[in-house]
Scaffold this motif. Structure first.
Motif, PDB file in Angstrom:
ATOM      1  N   ASN A  71       2.166   4.881   8.662  1.00 19.88           N
ATOM      2  CA  ASN A  71       1.513   5.257   7.432  1.00 19.88           C
ATOM      3  C   ASN A  71       2.625   6.054   6.309  1.00 19.88           C
ATOM      4  OD1 ASN A  71      -0.828   4.487   8.659  1.00 19.88           O
ATOM      5  ND2 ASN A  71      -1.943   6.588   8.322  1.00 19.88           N
ATOM      6  N   GLY A  72       3.800   6.031   6.636  1.00 15.75           N
ATOM      7  CA  GLY A  72       4.947   6.600   5.732  1.00 15.75           C
ATOM      8  C   GLY A  72       6.146   6.654   6.346  1.00 15.75           C
ATOM      9  N   PRO A  73       6.930   6.905   5.427  1.00 16.11           N
ATOM     10  CA  PRO A  73       8.655   7.154   6.340  1.00 16.11           C
ATOM     11  C   PRO A  73       8.665   8.411   6.660  1.00 16.11           C
ATOM     12  CG  PRO A  73       8.353   7.562   3.736  1.00 16.11           C
ATOM     13  CD  PRO A  73       6.961   7.073   3.987  1.00 16.11           C
ATOM     14  N   GLY A  74       9.611   8.698   7.303  1.00 16.50           N
ATOM     15  CA  GLY A  74      10.025   9.854   8.306  1.00 16.50           C
ATOM     16  C   GLY A  74       9.042  10.105   9.469  1.00 16.50           C
ATOM     17  N   LEU A  75       8.879   8.949  10.139  1.00 11.82           N
ATOM     18  CA  LEU A  75       7.979   9.440  11.285  1.00 11.82           C
ATOM     19  C   LEU A  75       8.810  10.108  12.388  1.00 11.82           C
ATOM     20  CD1 LEU A  75       5.314   8.764  12.759  1.00 11.82           C
ATOM     21  CD2 LEU A  75       6.500   6.759  13.897  1.00 11.82           C
ATOM     22  N   GLN A  76       8.004  11.273  12.794  1.00 13.63           N
ATOM     23  CA  GLN A  76       8.535  12.075  13.820  1.00 13.63           C
ATOM     24  C   GLN A  76       7.406  12.352  14.780  1.00 13.63           C
ATOM     25  OE1 GLN A  76      10.443  15.327  11.482  1.00 13.63           O
ATOM     26  NE2 GLN A  76      12.444  14.474  12.137  1.00 13.63           N
ATOM     27  N   TYR A  77       7.728  12.916  15.965  1.00 11.22           N
ATOM     28  CA  TYR A  77       6.871  13.351  17.033  1.00 11.22           C
ATOM     29  C   TYR A  77       7.228  15.061  17.407  1.00 11.22           C
ATOM     30  CZ  TYR A  77       6.438   8.580  17.432  1.00 11.22           C
ATOM     31  OH  TYR A  77       6.299   7.046  17.272  1.00 11.22           O
ATOM     32  N   LYS A  78       6.087  15.687  17.252  1.00 13.81           N
ATOM     33  CA  LYS A  78       5.958  17.183  17.510  1.00 13.81           C
ATOM     34  C   LYS A  78       5.525  17.101  18.975  1.00 13.81           C
ATOM     35  CE  LYS A  78       4.622  21.495  15.835  1.00 13.81           C
ATOM     36  NZ  LYS A  78       3.621  22.448  14.928  1.00 13.81           N
ATOM     37  N   VAL A  79       6.563  17.764  19.795  1.00 17.12           N
ATOM     38  CA  VAL A  79       6.251  17.873  21.300  1.00 17.12           C
ATOM     39  C   VAL A  79       6.039  19.073  21.731  1.00 17.12           C
ATOM     40  CG1 VAL A  79       7.172  17.269  23.693  1.00 17.12           C
ATOM     41  CG2 VAL A  79       7.704  15.798  21.803  1.00 17.12           C
ATOM     42  N   ASN A  80       4.899  19.441  22.366  1.00 17.16           N
ATOM     43  CA  ASN A  80       4.240  20.924  22.564  1.00 17.16           C
ATOM     44  C   ASN A  80       3.916  20.946  24.204  1.00 17.16           C
ATOM     45  OD1 ASN A  80       3.267  22.139  19.730  1.00 17.16           O
ATOM     46  ND2 ASN A  80       2.682  19.966  19.824  1.00 17.16           N
ATOM     47  N   TRP A  81       4.474  22.091  24.607  1.00 19.02           N
ATOM     48  CA  TRP A  81       4.413  22.485  26.119  1.00 19.02           C
ATOM     49  C   TRP A  81       4.078  23.800  26.368  1.00 19.02           C
ATOM     50  CZ3 TRP A  81       8.836  21.284  24.013  1.00 19.02           C
ATOM     51  CH2 TRP A  81       9.958  22.147  24.163  1.00 19.02           C
TER      52      TRP A  81
ATOM     53  N   THR B 127       0.946  -1.451  -0.020  1.00 19.82           N
ATOM     54  CA  THR B 127      -0.096   0.193   0.103  1.00 19.82           C
ATOM     55  C   THR B 127       0.809   1.028   0.101  1.00 19.82           C
ATOM     56  OG1 THR B 127      -0.027   0.077   2.459  1.00 19.82           O
ATOM     57  CG2 THR B 127      -1.897  -1.231   1.246  1.00 19.82           C
ATOM     58  N   ASN B 128       0.366   2.419  -0.654  1.00 21.12           N
ATOM     59  CA  ASN B 128       0.962   3.593  -0.798  1.00 21.12           C
ATOM     60  C   ASN B 128       1.205   4.355   0.560  1.00 21.12           C
ATOM     61  OD1 ASN B 128       1.483   3.365  -3.535  1.00 21.12           O
ATOM     62  ND2 ASN B 128      -0.311   4.096  -3.962  1.00 21.12           N
ATOM     63  N   PRO B 129       2.056   5.085   0.829  1.00 25.43           N
ATOM     64  CA  PRO B 129       2.366   6.226   2.010  1.00 25.43           C
ATOM     65  C   PRO B 129       1.221   7.138   2.172  1.00 25.43           C
ATOM     66  CG  PRO B 129       4.594   5.816   1.088  1.00 25.43           C
ATOM     67  CD  PRO B 129       3.497   5.305  -0.038  1.00 25.43           C
ATOM     68  N   ALA B 130       0.883   7.458   3.353  1.00 23.42           N
ATOM     69  CA  ALA B 130       0.034   8.594   3.504  1.00 23.42           C
ATOM     70  C   ALA B 130       0.243   9.351   4.997  1.00 23.42           C
ATOM     71  CB  ALA B 130      -1.455   8.136   3.748  1.00 23.42           C
ATOM     72  N   ALA B 131      -0.223  10.742   5.189  1.00 25.91           N
ATOM     73  CA  ALA B 131      -0.092  11.001   6.718  1.00 25.91           C
ATOM     74  C   ALA B 131      -0.581  10.295   7.821  1.00 25.91           C
ATOM     75  CB  ALA B 131      -0.750  12.278   6.391  1.00 25.91           C
ATOM     76  N   PRO B 132      -0.146  10.355   8.905  1.00 21.89           N
ATOM     77  CA  PRO B 132      -0.600   9.500  10.146  1.00 21.89           C
ATOM     78  C   PRO B 132      -2.045   9.647  10.288  1.00 21.89           C
ATOM     79  CG  PRO B 132       1.584  10.463  10.684  1.00 21.89           C
ATOM     80  CD  PRO B 132       1.103  11.359   9.426  1.00 21.89           C
ATOM     81  N   ASP B 133      -2.618   8.593  10.697  1.00 14.62           N
ATOM     82  CA  ASP B 133      -4.177   8.609  11.092  1.00 14.62           C
ATOM     83  C   ASP B 133      -4.273   8.923  12.514  1.00 14.62           C
ATOM     84  OD1 ASP B 133      -4.843   8.215   8.515  1.00 14.62           O
ATOM     85  OD2 ASP B 133      -4.741   6.142   8.712  1.00 14.62           O
ATOM     86  N   VAL B 134      -3.271   8.528  13.449  1.00 15.49           N
ATOM     87  CA  VAL B 134      -3.376   8.570  14.880  1.00 15.49           C
ATOM     88  C   VAL B 134      -1.920   9.031  15.381  1.00 15.49           C
ATOM     89  CG1 VAL B 134      -4.912   6.803  15.106  1.00 15.49           C
ATOM     90  CG2 VAL B 134      -2.229   6.272  15.194  1.00 15.49           C
ATOM     91  N   ASN B 135      -2.308   9.844  16.573  1.00 14.89           N
ATOM     92  CA  ASN B 135      -1.352  10.353  17.508  1.00 14.89           C
ATOM     93  C   ASN B 135      -0.813   9.546  18.441  1.00 14.89           C
ATOM     94  OD1 ASN B 135      -0.851  12.929  15.978  1.00 14.89           O
ATOM     95  ND2 ASN B 135      -2.881  13.772  16.994  1.00 14.89           N
ATOM     96  N   PRO B 136       0.478   9.466  19.116  1.00 11.44           N
ATOM     97  CA  PRO B 136       0.610   8.755  20.102  1.00 11.44           C
ATOM     98  C   PRO B 136      -0.120   8.870  21.289  1.00 11.44           C
ATOM     99  CG  PRO B 136       2.742   9.995  19.411  1.00 11.44           C
ATOM    100  CD  PRO B 136       1.606  10.583  18.596  1.00 11.44           C
ATOM    101  N   THR B 137      -0.333   7.611  22.152  1.00  7.21           N
ATOM    102  CA  THR B 137      -1.069   7.506  23.177  1.00  7.21           C
ATOM    103  C   THR B 137      -0.256   7.521  24.591  1.00  7.21           C
ATOM    104  OG1 THR B 137      -0.927   5.053  23.007  1.00  7.21           O
ATOM    105  CG2 THR B 137      -2.832   6.272  21.773  1.00  7.21           C
ATOM    106  N   ASP B 138      -1.010   7.406  25.560  1.00 10.74           N
ATOM    107  CA  ASP B 138      -0.402   7.343  26.933  1.00 10.74           C
ATOM    108  C   ASP B 138       0.706   8.486  27.191  1.00 10.74           C
ATOM    109  OD1 ASP B 138      -0.011   6.115  29.382  1.00 10.74           O
ATOM    110  OD2 ASP B 138       1.375   4.638  28.756  1.00 10.74           O
ATOM    111  N   VAL B 139       0.416   9.573  26.921  1.00  9.00           N
ATOM    112  CA  VAL B 139       0.990  10.813  26.891  1.00  9.00           C
ATOM    113  C   VAL B 139       1.014  11.402  28.599  1.00  9.00           C
ATOM    114  CG1 VAL B 139       1.451  13.246  26.564  1.00  9.00           C
ATOM    115  CG2 VAL B 139       0.647  11.610  24.640  1.00  9.00           C
ATOM    116  N   HIS B 140       2.394  11.497  29.099  1.00  5.85           N
ATOM    117  CA  HIS B 140       2.460  12.211  30.546  1.00  5.85           C
ATOM    118  C   HIS B 140       3.536  13.067  30.633  1.00  5.85           C
ATOM    119  CE1 HIS B 140       0.061   8.752  32.031  1.00  5.85           C
ATOM    120  NE2 HIS B 140       0.812   8.091  31.525  1.00  5.85           N
ATOM    121  N   GLY B 141       3.491  13.970  31.717  1.00  8.33           N
ATOM    122  CA  GLY B 141       4.394  15.008  31.890  1.00  8.33           C
ATOM    123  C   GLY B 141       4.705  15.056  33.310  1.00  8.33           C
ATOM    124  N   VAL B 142       5.964  14.613  33.561  1.00  4.71           N
ATOM    125  CA  VAL B 142       6.433  14.270  35.079  1.00  4.71           C
ATOM    126  C   VAL B 142       7.911  14.820  35.063  1.00  4.71           C
ATOM    127  CG1 VAL B 142       6.831  12.652  36.715  1.00  4.71           C
ATOM    128  CG2 VAL B 142       4.884  12.078  35.140  1.00  4.71           C
ATOM    129  N   GLY B 143       8.190  15.499  36.153  1.00  7.21           N
ATOM    130  CA  GLY B 143       9.396  15.754  36.356  1.00  7.21           C
ATOM    131  C   GLY B 143      10.496  14.847  37.188  1.00  7.21           C
TER     132      GLY B 143
END
Length: 1293
Positions: A762-772, A727-743
């Protein structure tokens, strides 16, 4: 058994009758009743073998046993002449036997070698044994010889000769080395039949100096050793001529044969052919040993036929062919072939088979009646043909007197018109060059009335519609005629359905129930008639009513076959199960029950036909059923992909074999070769009737699909994978789960999440954009893009503040959906301040409450977990110096402001502080706060010791408590006597100041156990009590001067005599006895018969003489076991009587007047008479003991002021102040304060215990004593202390 050809005597005798016009062969039955009085010529029953090799170290035993009537006498010949046993002191003939025992001690065994023959004779004939050739076993020594080393060149053949000394029997040969280890043999090196060691070719490794041939002689169990042979193998290519000349060889040191590779040739036997003879029945051994390089392989075949595979075996690495039990058909040409890579060689062995004489038909004993004719036949065979010679009574017929009634024709002797008294033993001797056969057969001329040999009243059982055979075995001379009758009928049974056989057996072709009954057979000849009765029972057949049924069972499940049977009730059935007409597998899964077969955990191998066979002693029935095992379906095949789209595809397949179980569904699985090769995941399921599935797919994946079929048994194996679908690549359909912020530190924030799988990317070059961003603060979102990680650390954050965080998936083809924000906190730091306003409220000596003000949230600097209270004991308030103990910690979770401190010690100084606790750690402690606990009750005294125990006093010592818990105000002592039944007496109490540690207790009873209770006190009360026990010692005067009854002398023997019992009423029993033992702890013990409970014990008077005791409170209608026992102070039994069994009468429903009962009137009269006799004895005793004046007080006139009692509880009242009213020193007082009776309920007088008794100059006892009679007969458990001397003199029953 074929009843038409033979029948078996139940007594073990075999009687075979051949009826013919000229001959009658009849073996004499072995039944002792038949043999009694029946004359019989001799018969040899046991003899030594023809060729008898003896051990020269043991006595010679030559067997010759025979039977006959009368018993035969024996004689021997040696080397053809008479052997006079009586003249040789070394020879002994066993009594009633012909067996010789030759004692060769001090003699040479060779002196008795020779051919022996035994003769057994009586008045009816003479029998002879075989010729027994006696030879001594021999194991001669090896002749001495000098063996020179054998030098051979590598590759040539070699023979090491053994040539053992000739022994008898021949020795067993084997080769070993100096270490007694067998030399290894193989196709190259092997031992021939003659013992020589053959090398097909030699190797350098064959060089050694210890080739040793051993000969083991089996009879003497000795082993002879040949001189070791040295073999040196030389590689002539590696040795120059100079070195070779140094050996100075003379004869045959080298073999001229070349050492290189060569074709095989035979070393044994030599030539192209040879001849060998074998005897019928023996063992044929053919041998071919070949040399050559490489080592040849030997094979065999027979030119004129096949080798006898069942009797044939190969030995010595195929070099020896062995054929057992040789037959004439084994004659012929045998070819052995030796073959290697260079060629082959052949040798033919011509085998001739000869035969020593062997029996075709040996002559049989004959029993003839006078005037009858008989034939003796001696049929033998052999190669060459044997010669037959006849003898009569050991004498050749040609040399015996002529007998016109006897005719000899080669192998047959015909006897005609025999007469009484012409009995004889005939010998047939058949011989050729290879051996001989000798047989004895007697002809016994008898005139005997019939005898029926079948046991009387035999019961024959047969199944309906089957033939029945009723035996009537008989003996007589002439042969008796047999007739049959049934029940009371007079007609002879000789018509359908009955058949009478020649041997007398009655056959019923088809037996029916009406044929059951009594049958009579009559045996008759011209000398008499004899009859016998037998019984026939016709039984119902066995039938299977419920047959096993065809079953279809899943694999690993259970199969149960039923088999219910009906059979004749008088027969015992046996059930047996078969699988495919064979035995059931030896498997614990197969369980056979009375009427069923259970197979647990069925497998495919269990399929087949199962048969239940029901056997009885007479018949059987069987029934069969098949078992079919169903399994998982076969996997689907031929997977195809159609209707291919961007995110879907159509999959089709062909179902596999269902194995008798319909497919319920299909499971479709996929493998992603791009992200997770080799791992299969479930994708979808389809109904079992479908063969197509629509599959939804994810972008950027390399799919392979497979299908599994499912039926009610289970899953099939997976199908073969489909072709790959990408199958051909595409943009991600879902975001990461189980997100936590702990010092993790006080100035950071760790943002974590669960990464997407390769299929979710869903495609090559998978990265994660972290916002805070910090929550509740007007700030812009900060972001960072990361890859191949599941966390990001934000540094430089304030301590423990809330943040909003979110993570979004992005790849080369775009961003995932907008993520949702999650609240987290930056890292914690240790608290900055301590709790304030700490207060302690003491509740009691062991508990206090602590209160404080909570720490401000800003000063906690983290998530509040609770407060930690630390406290410790500085010292006891008794002590001036501090002795700090281990610190105790109390953790209080949550935002608490108070807590309770348990486990404090009274009258102590404590210190505490408090800290606040967060996730990072503990804050600073609050200032130390001191508090005191009030006084409490003290601990137990450290010890209580008893010392200086005397007859009426002892000393107590104690130590202060280890924990005073306050200021001691004193000690309390309580004590009381304890009798042998563990009953406690009155309690005495004493107080002592705190500074005392010892006290002397006086005025105690002698020989009495006391229990002491001791504790310490403070102003708060008494502490725990410690206890101790002690026993005062016995009165020394009593020990030194025992009083002996002047009328009764203590016997030597049992302590108890004349023990008797009688029942009193429905709830009581009287036990009486005489006791003469020194111990005074006497008990009556009883228990309900057959009960497992403990024995009930009642202490009674232990005085010597006659005693009685009444046991009350027993259950009516119950049996009791009663015994008397004497125990020491430790309750161990010293003496005991045998048990008496007392049975109380059952309670009657109607009460009757006791006074009108005859037994009661008789009992009262007996008691009155007993009292009168005792009064007379007492009067006589007082008169005879006049010089021992003792003041006696009668029970009816006791002074109540001496021992006043309270009416309500039976305890002692107040004593007067006068000395006369005090209890006498050393007197016994029960624990309840009353004076108990020392005698049983039937005693005339109860006496008190003696006071301070003294003896005057003439030894008489002076003193006053008193006692009080009580009517409470329930007080059966009395004191176990020794009674006073006065009681010992004056206790009577």
């Amino acid at each position: 058994m074929d009843r038409k050809g033979k029948w078996v005597l139940s007594s073990g005798a075999l009687l075979v009758i051949f009826l013919g016009r000229m001959t009658t062969a009849l073996e004499v039955p072995l039944d002792p009743e038949v043999l009694e009085g029946l004359p019989q010529p001799p018969t040899i029953t046991h003899q030594s073998p023809k060729d008898f090799i003896i051990d020269p170290r043991e006595n010679i035993l030559i067997y010759c046993e025979a039977k006959g009537k009368p018993h035969p006498s024996f004689s021997w010949t040696r080397n053809g002449t008479h052997f006079d046993v009586e003249k040789d002191s070394k020879v002994l003939m066993k009594p009633s036997s012909g067996t010789l025992v030759i004692d060769i001690s001090g003699e040479k065994a060779e002196a008795y070698e020779g051919i022996y023959q035994c003769t057994a004779r009586n008045e009816h004939g003479t029998a002879v044994s075989n010729n027994i050739f006696i030879r001594q076993s021999r194991s001669p020594l090896w002749s001495k010889e000098r063996k020179e080393a054998i030098m051979v060149q590598v590759g040539v053949s070699l023979v090491l000769q053994c040539r053992p000394p000739a022994g008898l029997p021949p020795p067993i040969i084997f080769w070993m080395d100096n270490n007694f280890q067998r030399l290894p043999q193989n196709t190259r090196v092997s031992q021939a039949l003659n013992g020589d060691l053959y090398f097909s070719n030699v190797l350098l490794d064959d060089t050694r100096n210890d080739y040793i041939c051993y000969a083991r002689f089996p009879h003497t169990q000795t082993i002879q050793q040949k001189q070791p042979i040295t073999v040196k193998v030389l590689d002539m290519d590696a040795i120059n001529e100079t070195v070779a000349a140094m050996y100075n060889y003379t004869n045959n040191l080298f073999v001229d044969s070349p050492s290189g590779e060569r074709r095989p040739s035979f070393m044994a036997p030599l030539g192209r052919s040879s001849t060998q003879m074998a005897l019928r029945g023996g063992v044929l051994e053919l041998e071919c040993i070949a040399e050559g390089l490489p080592t040849p392989e030997v094979s065999w075949y027979k030119e004129s036929g096949d080798l006898p595979s069942s009797r044939m075996s190969f030995h010595n690495f195929q070099k020896t062919l062995k054929i057992a039990d040789v037959m004439e058909a084994d004659a012929g040409d045998y070819r052995c072939t030796a073959k290697n890579s260079l060629g082959s060689a052949h040798h033919t062995i011509k085998v001739n088979v000869k035969a020593a004489p062997f029996w075709i038909s040996a002559p049989r004993n004959l029993i003839l009646a006078p005037k009858e004719t008989g034939i003796l036949t001696c049929r033998v065979s052999g190669d060459p043909k044997p010669q037959i010679a006849w003898s009569v009574n050991g004498v050749p017929i040609k040399d015996s007197p002529k007998d016109t009634s006897r005719k000899v024709e080669d192998d047959t002797v015909i006897l005609s018109d025999v007469q009484t008294g012409s009995s004889a033993v005939y010998q047939c001797n058949a011989s050729n060059e290879f051996g001989y056969l000798l047989a004895n057969a007697f002809v016994n001329v008898l005139a005997e009335a019939p005898r029926v040999l079948t046991p009387p009243n035999n019961v024959y059982q047969v199944i309906t519609n089957n033939p029945a055979f009723l035996d009537c075995a008989s003996f007589g001379s002439p042969i008796p005629t047999i007739t049959w009758f049934k029940d009371s009928q007079t007609s002879i049974l000789n018509r359908d359905p009955y058949v009478i056989h020649n041997n007398g057996t009655l056959e019923i072709n088809v037996a029916q129930s009406l044929n059951s009954g009594k049958y009579t057979c009559i045996a008759s000849n011209n000398l008499g008639t004899r009859e016998n009765h037998v019984y026939l029972e016709v039984k119902e057949p066995t039938r299977i009513l419920a047959q096993p049924e065809y079953m279809v069972v899943q694999r690993n499940r259970k199969a149960v076959f039923e088999c219910k049977v009906k059979h004749d009730p008088t027969l015992i059935p046996t059930m047996n199960w078969l699988k495919d007409n064979g035995e059931l597998p030896d498997d614990e899964r197969f369980l056979v029950d009375t009427d069923s077969l259970t197979i647990n955990e069925v497998t495919e191998e269990d399929e087949g036909t199962y048969t239940c066979v029901m056997n009885t002693t007479l018949d059987q029935d069987s029934a069969s059923a098949m078992l079919t095992v169903v399994e998982e379906p076969d996997p689907p095949t031929d997977l195809e992909l159609t209707d291919q789209r961007e995110r879907s595809v159509q999959l089709t397949w062909i179902p596999g074999d269902e194995h008798n179980s319909p497919t319920q569904k299909f499971l479709v699985q996929y493998e992603d070769l791009l992200h997770q090769a080799g791992v299969w995941h479930n994708l979808t399921e389809e109904e079992g009737t479908k063969t197509t599935a629509h599959l939804d797919l994810s972008p950027y994946a390399y799919y392979s699909f497979r299908v599994l079929a499912v039926n009610h048994v289970g899953y099939s194996q997976p199908s073969q994978p489909s072709r790959q679908y990408r199958t051909n690549p595409a943009a991600p359909d879902v975001n990461p789960t189980d997100v936590h912020g702990v010092g993790t530190e006080h100035n950071n924030l760790v943002i974590s999440w669960k990464e997407l799988t390769g299929l979710q990317s869903n495609g090559p070059g998978l990265q994660y954009k972290v916002n805070w961003r910090q929550k509740d603060v007007e700030e812009d979102w900060l972001s960072e893009t990361v890859a191949n990680t599941s966390k990001y650390v934000v540094s430089g954050t304030p301590t423990f503040v809330p943040y909003e965080v979110k993570v979004q998936a992005v790849n080369d083809y775009g961003n995932g959906p907008a993520p949702e924000a999650v609240v987290g906190y930056s890292g914690e730091d240790v608290p900055m301040s301590a709790p304030e306003s700490v207060q302690v409220l003491v509740q009691n000596g062991t508990l206090a409450e602590v209160h404080w003000e909570p720490v401000l949230t800003s000063m906690v600097r983290g998530r509040l977990q609770g407060y930690k209270v630390s406290y410790w004991r500085e010292r006891s308030l008794h002590q001036a110096e501090a002795q700090q103990e281990e610190q105790q910690v109390l953790l209080l979770s949550g935002n608490r402001t108070d807590g309770r401190l348990p486990g404090l010690k009274p009258y102590s100084l404590y210190t505490l502080n408090i800290r606040v606790v967060n996730g990072k750690g503990e804050g600073p402690p609050s200032p130390n706060h001191n508090f005191e606990t009030p006084e409490g009750v003290p601990g137990p005294p450290s010890f209580l010791r008893i010392k200086n125990t005397d007859m009426d006093s002892l000393t107590l010592e104690w130590g202060p408590p280890q924990d005073n818990n306050g200021r001691l105000t004193g000690y309390t002592l309580k004590y009381q006597p304890v009798n042998s039944s563990n009953e406690l007496g009155p309690v005495e109490e004493m107080m002592f100041p705190a500074n005392e540690t010892t006290v002397i207790l006086a005025d105690l009873k002698y020989s009495t156990r006391y229990k002491f209770y001791f504790n310490a006190k403070t102003i708060k009360g008494s502490g725990p009590t410690i206890t101790e026990e002690a026993v005062t010692i016995m009165d020394e005067a009593f020990i030194q001067q025992p009083i002996v009854d002047v009328f009764k002398v203590r016997p030597i023997g049992p302590a108890f005599t004349n023990v008797n019992s009688s029942v009193v009423g429905e709830e009581g029993a009287v036990i009486s006895w005489e006791y003469f033992g020194p111990d005074k702890n006497v008990y009556v013990e009883y228990i309900v018969e057959n009960s497992k409970e403990d024995w009930t014990k009642e202490c009674v008077n232990g005085s010597s003489g006659s005693q009685t005791h009444l046991i009350k409170g027993l259950k009516p209608g119950t049996s009791y076991r009663v015994r008397l026992a004497v125990k020491d102070h430790s309750e161990a039994t010293i003496h005991s009587t045998e048990e008496l069994v007392i049975t109380l009468p059952a309670m009657k429903s109607d009460q009757v007047d006791l006074a009108t009962q005859g037994w009661f009137i008789g009992l009262m009269c007996a008691i009155a008479l007993l009292i009168l006799v005792l009064l007379i004895i007492c009067f006589i005793k007082r008169n005879k003991g006049g010089k021992y004046p003792v003041k006696e007080k009668e029970d009816a006139h006791q002074d109540p002021e001496i021992q006043p009692m309270k009416d309500d509880d039976g305890t002692f009242g107040e004593y007067s102040d006068t000395e006369d009213h005090k209890p006498l020193k050393g007197s016994r007082t029960p624990s309840n304060g009353t004076v108990k009776r020392d005698d049983s309920d039937d005693s005339l007088v109860d006496y008190g215990e003696g006071g301070d008794g003294q003896f005057n100059e003439d030894g008489s006892f002076i003193g006053q004593y008193s006692g009080k009679k009580e009517k409470d007969t329930h007080e059966g458990n009395e004191s176990s202390e020794a009674p006073s001397p006065v009681n010992a003199m004056n206790s009577f029953v």
